[in-house]
Motif scaffolding. Structure first.
Motif, PDB file in Angstrom:
ATOM      1  N   GLU A  20      67.069  -6.746 -47.347  1.00 37.32           N
ATOM      2  CA  GLU A  20      67.426  -5.796 -48.312  1.00 37.32           C
ATOM      3  C   GLU A  20      66.695  -6.281 -49.605  1.00 37.32           C
ATOM      4  OE1 GLU A  20      72.168  -5.681 -47.204  1.00 37.32           O
ATOM      5  OE2 GLU A  20      71.810  -7.561 -47.809  1.00 37.32           O
ATOM      6  N   ILE A  21      66.573  -7.559 -49.805  1.00 36.23           N
ATOM      7  CA  ILE A  21      65.848  -7.908 -51.190  1.00 36.23           C
ATOM      8  C   ILE A  21      64.441  -7.161 -51.130  1.00 36.23           C
ATOM      9  CG2 ILE A  21      64.880  -9.813 -52.461  1.00 36.23           C
ATOM     10  CD1 ILE A  21      67.241 -11.647 -51.464  1.00 36.23           C
ATOM     11  N   GLU A  22      63.578  -7.374 -49.989  1.00 42.77           N
ATOM     12  CA  GLU A  22      62.331  -6.826 -49.942  1.00 42.77           C
ATOM     13  C   GLU A  22      62.302  -5.225 -49.905  1.00 42.77           C
ATOM     14  OE1 GLU A  22      58.683  -6.550 -46.840  1.00 42.77           O
ATOM     15  OE2 GLU A  22      60.292  -7.463 -46.079  1.00 42.77           O
ATOM     16  N   TRP A  23      63.337  -4.596 -49.547  1.00 40.72           N
ATOM     17  CA  TRP A  23      63.354  -3.296 -49.892  1.00 40.72           C
ATOM     18  C   TRP A  23      63.572  -2.691 -51.003  1.00 40.72           C
ATOM     19  CZ3 TRP A  23      67.484   0.000 -51.486  1.00 40.72           C
ATOM     20  CH2 TRP A  23      67.113   1.154 -51.246  1.00 40.72           C
ATOM     21  N   LEU A  24      64.586  -3.684 -51.856  1.00 36.05           N
ATOM     22  CA  LEU A  24      65.034  -3.304 -53.272  1.00 36.05           C
ATOM     23  C   LEU A  24      63.762  -3.341 -54.099  1.00 36.05           C
ATOM     24  CD1 LEU A  24      67.715  -2.580 -54.597  1.00 36.05           C
ATOM     25  CD2 LEU A  24      67.882  -4.694 -55.207  1.00 36.05           C
ATOM     26  N   ILE A  25      62.958  -4.467 -53.866  1.00 34.91           N
ATOM     27  CA  ILE A  25      61.706  -4.526 -54.678  1.00 34.91           C
ATOM     28  C   ILE A  25      60.833  -3.783 -54.750  1.00 34.91           C
ATOM     29  CG2 ILE A  25      59.979  -6.246 -55.246  1.00 34.91           C
ATOM     30  CD1 ILE A  25      62.807  -7.018 -56.317  1.00 34.91           C
ATOM     31  N   LYS A  26      60.779  -3.384 -53.407  1.00 30.43           N
ATOM     32  CA  LYS A  26      59.537  -2.334 -52.905  1.00 30.43           C
ATOM     33  C   LYS A  26      59.732  -1.059 -53.539  1.00 30.43           C
ATOM     34  CE  LYS A  26      56.744  -0.954 -48.923  1.00 30.43           C
ATOM     35  NZ  LYS A  26      56.623  -0.761 -47.536  1.00 30.43           N
ATOM     36  N   SER A  27      61.053  -0.393 -53.302  1.00 30.78           N
ATOM     37  CA  SER A  27      61.623   0.772 -53.957  1.00 30.78           C
ATOM     38  C   SER A  27      61.493   0.948 -55.139  1.00 30.78           C
ATOM     39  CB  SER A  27      63.211   0.859 -53.218  1.00 30.78           C
ATOM     40  OG  SER A  27      63.125   1.030 -51.963  1.00 30.78           O
ATOM     41  N   TYR A  28      61.973  -0.402 -56.016  1.00 31.79           N
ATOM     42  CA  TYR A  28      61.823  -0.154 -57.428  1.00 31.79           C
ATOM     43  C   TYR A  28      60.493  -0.273 -57.974  1.00 31.79           C
ATOM     44  CZ  TYR A  28      62.701  -1.707 -62.307  1.00 31.79           C
ATOM     45  OH  TYR A  28      62.675  -1.644 -63.654  1.00 31.79           O
ATOM     46  N   THR A  29      59.477  -1.130 -57.376  1.00 29.88           N
ATOM     47  CA  THR A  29      58.147  -1.023 -57.675  1.00 29.88           C
ATOM     48  C   THR A  29      57.378   0.270 -57.768  1.00 29.88           C
ATOM     49  OG1 THR A  29      58.030  -3.232 -57.093  1.00 29.88           O
ATOM     50  CG2 THR A  29      55.760  -2.291 -57.577  1.00 29.88           C
ATOM     51  N   SER A  30      57.822   1.089 -56.618  1.00 25.50           N
ATOM     52  CA  SER A  30      57.402   2.363 -56.493  1.00 25.50           C
ATOM     53  C   SER A  30      58.002   3.566 -56.920  1.00 25.50           C
ATOM     54  CB  SER A  30      57.267   2.680 -54.872  1.00 25.50           C
ATOM     55  OG  SER A  30      58.603   2.505 -54.137  1.00 25.50           O
ATOM     56  N   ASN A  31      58.951   3.035 -57.947  1.00 27.64           N
ATOM     57  CA  ASN A  31      59.906   4.141 -58.937  1.00 27.64           C
ATOM     58  C   ASN A  31      60.722   4.996 -58.102  1.00 27.64           C
ATOM     59  OD1 ASN A  31      58.408   3.458 -61.169  1.00 27.64           O
ATOM     60  ND2 ASN A  31      56.522   4.584 -60.702  1.00 27.64           N
ATOM     61  N   GLU A  32      61.374   4.394 -57.008  1.00 25.66           N
ATOM     62  CA  GLU A  32      62.195   5.122 -56.229  1.00 25.66           C
ATOM     63  C   GLU A  32      63.572   4.749 -56.323  1.00 25.66           C
ATOM     64  OE1 GLU A  32      61.101   4.642 -51.954  1.00 25.66           O
ATOM     65  OE2 GLU A  32      59.081   4.779 -52.399  1.00 25.66           O
ATOM     66  N   ILE A  33      63.817   3.666 -57.395  1.00 20.43           N
ATOM     67  CA  ILE A  33      64.955   3.249 -57.884  1.00 20.43           C
ATOM     68  C   ILE A  33      65.026   3.219 -59.342  1.00 20.43           C
ATOM     69  CG2 ILE A  33      66.593   1.346 -57.890  1.00 20.43           C
ATOM     70  CD1 ILE A  33      65.913   0.573 -55.182  1.00 20.43           C
ATOM     71  N   PRO A  34      65.861   3.879 -59.971  1.00 24.40           N
ATOM     72  CA  PRO A  34      65.976   3.942 -61.460  1.00 24.40           C
ATOM     73  C   PRO A  34      66.455   2.574 -62.065  1.00 24.40           C
ATOM     74  CG  PRO A  34      67.993   4.911 -60.758  1.00 24.40           C
ATOM     75  CD  PRO A  34      67.249   4.557 -59.268  1.00 24.40           C
ATOM     76  N   ASP A  35      65.916   2.533 -63.361  1.00 21.10           N
ATOM     77  CA  ASP A  35      66.028   1.207 -64.276  1.00 21.10           C
ATOM     78  C   ASP A  35      67.732   0.941 -64.112  1.00 21.10           C
ATOM     79  OD1 ASP A  35      63.506   0.634 -64.853  1.00 21.10           O
ATOM     80  OD2 ASP A  35      63.403   1.205 -66.701  1.00 21.10           O
ATOM     81  N   TYR A  36      68.561   1.928 -64.234  1.00 19.12           N
ATOM     82  CA  TYR A  36      69.959   1.558 -64.425  1.00 19.12           C
ATOM     83  C   TYR A  36      70.442   0.755 -63.107  1.00 19.12           C
ATOM     84  CZ  TYR A  36      70.879   6.075 -62.156  1.00 19.12           C
ATOM     85  OH  TYR A  36      70.961   7.116 -61.288  1.00 19.12           O
ATOM     86  N   GLN A  37      69.975   1.226 -62.110  1.00 21.59           N
ATOM     87  CA  GLN A  37      70.631   0.507 -60.874  1.00 21.59           C
ATOM     88  C   GLN A  37      69.907  -0.890 -60.764  1.00 21.59           C
ATOM     89  OE1 GLN A  37      69.976   3.455 -57.679  1.00 21.59           O
ATOM     90  NE2 GLN A  37      72.092   3.312 -57.379  1.00 21.59           N
ATOM     91  N   MET A  38      68.616  -1.104 -61.057  1.00 18.75           N
ATOM     92  CA  MET A  38      67.998  -2.445 -61.342  1.00 18.75           C
ATOM     93  C   MET A  38      68.728  -3.198 -62.255  1.00 18.75           C
ATOM     94  SD  MET A  38      66.004  -3.458 -58.820  1.00 18.75           S
ATOM     95  CE  MET A  38      65.095  -4.578 -58.181  1.00 18.75           C
TER      96      MET A  38
END
Length: 440
Positions: A20-38
């Motif tokens: 879960e942590i790996e997926w979240l970090i990878k997705s945020y780094t590739s701009n697939e998750i917005p700043d407000y969720q992170m």
């Protein structure tokens, strides 16, 4: 997976899996998750904390978000050193050539200063011609030839950390031990070190204001090192006053030269020899810290440490004649003494306030990317416990902006507290954290 589900799980205090942590970090780094969720996830961590396993997983997810430096072709055990930031802390300038002279390869990536903490890259740029950006080929070639190479932190190293830190800075989530520890350790691991020595500062001039917090941070980082098979130790050191007498870029280069020549501030020398002694033990060049300490002291006494510093400067295109002629370093046009208005003993000193005074003189940055004056800074003339007469200098200030002299002088007088009775001395080295825990 969904970001919202991971945020909810952490908000409710549950432990996240490595995946879960790996997926979240990878997705945020590739701009697939917005700043407000992170930002929401970071705030959940701020309040709920993280387990040791979660913190290790976050560290490795950030470390592997970009390039991992491969130092396998460099013989020997590569030991890196990191400080959590302080004032008048020129330890890298001294330790890198000193430890390299003792036979431990020093491959270091360093950053620039922001606020009242100085950056090693800025300090080295005070040396005429010094090249602070090396290609990977140049970095490896210098290590193989000279046993030492130092370059600016690449944007390709742990990019997830850079992106997360920028978000933490504007969402009030900086002061979280798991987030601080994973940020520091991700960059150290990505930089290719085999083993790591940490200098965890504690006091008014440090990020950690009390010993309990500093030990918690140290234990967390040492724990991460154990989880990811990078032996790590942390030295907890006092930052209730500037470590050295010099605060500012060219001034700290001068102080480093002085110390490597066998002179200089005793506190700075003690911290350097203590950190370096543990680097030698981890690098298998000393059996005990005491043995390492003696080896390093001898290298200063016999001139080999200073010779390695000169070699290091030349290898990175700098003018090594500054070692014997520091007038070639940037020189300030305006120099002024700040004298004491009182008589008594120095019982307290705000290292942070002194750092901010240096910043106002031009030596530091108020915002990222700001140009700085490499000649500006402060040379302290007093230490904690010292007796002071009225009219005796507290510090000498340097700047190219005459209009800043009065403000900086006032800040220094406010930073140095003088009382009629001396205060109890505070230990410089407050303890060590290794795999066995904290001990003095």
């Amino acid at each position: 997976m969904r970001a919202a589900d991971i945020i909810t799980k952490k908000r409710d205090g549950a432990e996240l899996s490595d995946n879960e942590i790996e997926w979240l970090i990878k997705s945020y780094t590739s701009n697939e998750i917005p700043d407000y969720q992170m930002a929401a996830w970071l705030m959940a961590i701020f309040f709920q904390g993280m387990t040791d396993q979660e913190t290790a997983a976050l560290t490795m997810a950030m470390a592997t978000s970009g390039d991992i430096v491969d130092l396998s072709q460099i013989p020997g055990i590569k030991v890196d050193k990191h400080s959590t930031g302080g004032v008048g802390d020129s330890t890298t300038l001294i330790l890198a050539p000193l430890v390299a002279a003792a036979g431990v390869p020093v491959a270091k990536m360093s950053g620039r200063g922001l606020g009242f903490t100085g950056g090693t890259i800025d300090k080295l740029e005070a040396i005429p011609g010094f090249k602070t950006t090396l290609s990977h080929r140049e970095f490896i070639a210098n290590l193989l030839t000279y046993n030492i190479a130092l370059t600016g932190q690449s944007a390709a190293i742990a990019p997830a950390d850079g992106k997360l830190y920028a978000l933490r800075d504007v969402t009030a989530t900086v002061e979280s031990i798991p987030l601080i520890a994973s940020s520091i350790m991700s960059k150290k691991i990505a930089s290719g070190a085999d083993k790591i020595v940490l200098d965890v500062k504690v006091g008014n001039g440090a990020f950690m204001k009390n010993k309990t917090e500093a030990i918690r941070l140290a234990e967390t980082m040492v724990g991460i090192g154990q989880f990811v098979d990078r032996e790590t130790i942390a030295i907890v050191t006092n930052m209730e006053q500037p470590l050295g007498m010099a605060v500012g870029n060219s001034l700290e280069i001068k102080e480093a030269i002085k110390l490597l020549s066998g002179q200089g501030e005793l506190a700075l020398r003690e911290v350097c020899l203590t950190l370096g002694s543990h680097m030698l033990v981890l690098g298998k060049k000393a059996l005990t810290p005491e043995d390492g300490y003696r080896q390093l002291a001898a290298l200063i006494d016999n001139g080999q440490a200073l010779a390695k510093f000169k070699e290091f400067i030349t290898a990175q295109s700098g003018d090594s004649t500054i070692v014997h002629d520091n007038t070639k370093l940037p020189q300030a046009r305006f120099i002024q003494e700040v004298s004491s208005l009182e008589q008594g003993y120095v019982t307290a000193m705000s290292a942070a306030q002194i750092g901010y005074a240096a910043m106002r003189l031009g030596a530091g940055r108020e915002f990222k990317g700001q140009a700085i004056d490499l000649s500006a800074g402060i040379l302290m003339q007093c230490r904690l416990g010292q007796a002071i007469r009225r009219g005796q200098p507290l510090a000498t200030i340097y700047t190219n902006d005459e209009s800043r002299l009065e403000e900086a002088g006032l800040m220094i007088r406010q930073a140095v507290r003088i009382n009629t009775q001396p205060a109890a001395a505070i230990p410089l080295v407050m303890g060590i954290v290794d795999k066995h825990g904290f001990h003095n």
